[in-house]
Design a protein around this motif. Sequence first.
Motif, mmCIF file in Angstrom:
data_model
loop_
_atom_site.group_PDB
_atom_site.id
_atom_site.type_symbol
_atom_site.label_atom_id
_atom_site.label_comp_id
_atom_site.label_asym_id
_atom_site.label_seq_id
_atom_site.Cartn_x
_atom_site.Cartn_y
_atom_site.Cartn_z
ATOM 1 N N THR A 136 -5.056 -4.335 1.598
ATOM 2 C CA THR A 136 -4.695 -5.494 2.407
ATOM 3 C C THR A 136 -4.178 -6.613 1.508
ATOM 4 O O THR A 136 -4.824 -6.956 0.513
ATOM 5 C CB THR A 136 -5.918 -5.995 3.191
ATOM 6 O OG1 THR A 136 -6.319 -4.989 4.123
ATOM 7 C CG2 THR A 136 -5.606 -7.275 3.958
ATOM 8 N N TYR A 273 -0.485 -4.700 6.166
ATOM 9 C CA TYR A 273 0.824 -4.063 6.158
ATOM 10 C C TYR A 273 1.057 -3.284 7.456
ATOM 11 O O TYR A 273 2.174 -3.221 7.972
ATOM 12 C CB TYR A 273 0.941 -3.097 4.976
ATOM 13 C CG TYR A 273 0.855 -3.768 3.627
ATOM 14 C CD1 TYR A 273 1.821 -4.681 3.216
ATOM 15 C CD2 TYR A 273 -0.192 -3.479 2.758
ATOM 16 C CE1 TYR A 273 1.743 -5.307 1.975
ATOM 17 C CE2 TYR A 273 -0.278 -4.094 1.509
ATOM 18 C CZ TYR A 273 0.684 -4.998 1.130
ATOM 19 O OH TYR A 273 0.604 -5.603 -0.100
ATOM 20 N N GLU A 274 -0.038 -2.677 7.983
ATOM 21 C CA GLU A 274 0.084 -1.833 9.177
ATOM 22 C C GLU A 274 0.531 -2.613 10.412
ATOM 23 O O GLU A 274 1.000 -2.023 11.387
ATOM 24 C CB GLU A 274 -1.259 -1.155 9.467
ATOM 25 C CG GLU A 274 -1.667 -0.100 8.452
ATOM 26 C CD GLU A 274 -2.261 -0.673 7.178
ATOM 27 O OE1 GLU A 274 -2.495 0.101 6.239
ATOM 28 O OE2 GLU A 274 -2.485 -1.908 7.111
ATOM 29 N N LEU A 276 2.665 -5.374 10.151
ATOM 30 C CA LEU A 276 3.934 -6.058 9.909
ATOM 31 C C LEU A 276 5.063 -5.328 10.621
ATOM 32 O O LEU A 276 5.174 -4.102 10.562
ATOM 33 C CB LEU A 276 4.218 -6.125 8.411
ATOM 34 C CG LEU A 276 3.223 -6.973 7.590
ATOM 35 C CD1 LEU A 276 3.562 -6.872 6.112
ATOM 36 C CD2 LEU A 276 3.236 -8.421 8.047
ATOM 37 N N ASP A 279 7.137 -2.115 9.428
ATOM 38 C CA ASP A 279 6.515 -1.480 8.258
ATOM 39 C C ASP A 279 6.398 0.011 8.477
ATOM 40 O O ASP A 279 5.862 0.447 9.506
ATOM 41 C CB ASP A 279 5.138 -2.080 7.991
ATOM 42 C CG ASP A 279 4.577 -1.625 6.654
ATOM 43 O OD1 ASP A 279 4.048 -0.494 6.609
ATOM 44 O OD2 ASP A 279 4.664 -2.373 5.687
#
Length: 284
Positions: A136, A273-274, A276, A279
């Motif tokens: 993260t 990130y998951e 965004l 992504d």
Amino acid sequence: MSYDAVSSTATDYRVGFNEDWQEWHRLHEEARADRHGFLAVSGLHWLTSGPQRFPDVPGEWHTGDQGPVVVLGDGEDFVIDGQQVRRRHEFGPIAERAGVTVGIEGAVLEVARRGGHDILRPRRPDHPLRVHYRGTPTYPPHPRWVVRGRFVPFDSPRPTTVGAAVEGLKHVYDAPGRIEFAVDGVPLSLTAFNGVQPGSLSVLFTDATSGVTTYPANRSLAVGAPDEQGRVTLDFNRATNLPCAYTDFATCPLPPAENRLPIAVEAGEKTPYERLAGDPADRS
């Protein structure tokens, strides 16, 4: 004391501060990515009074006043406390925010109660969200975000109803008081809930970074027990995402309305990130 000595002391403090934070976050990430941790949750099933089967867990399930019940078919079984279970099993009433972990083939199954509903959540180590997890992003830790505050207890614990990551779901917590503090001279306060350790506190909040650099719905901060004068420390460098920041299979609580801070808390964990947009690792 010479200037060089003062500079050395400040540098040593900053190095130690960063090292402590790095170790804390490493352990937090390890727990999050545990083989049966929340990143391994591969489904969310809501139990009703009518019998239901689900494709990723054994048995036929229903619930009622006496709690969840499962009827296992031929060739189906699971393990509770080391004991193999076949045919029928009654779990009994499950307390709010509590749960039972059941061993199923290649995974575990969480049988829990959230927001007044009994639910099932399988946790599979090979779930893509866990397998492809790459950590993260965070703000760099900085001592300015270690803030002193004062805990002000309510006359009696105050039942506080908050929303949830699942639309229509509500959570009720007993708030023992609020934490008063200031950032850059701006007086602020946060309603606090009870923490994991006896006497400790927990706060849910949003701020001006929410939906910009941090997850929109919530972040969480653990706060140690107040001292005899009610003094506490809020280390916003350790503000963390809740499971709903990573997966739609979470039922996380939202902050009370009064915990929407008007400042930008540029500290702690950022949007995963998951979550965004665009992504390639988005598997939630």
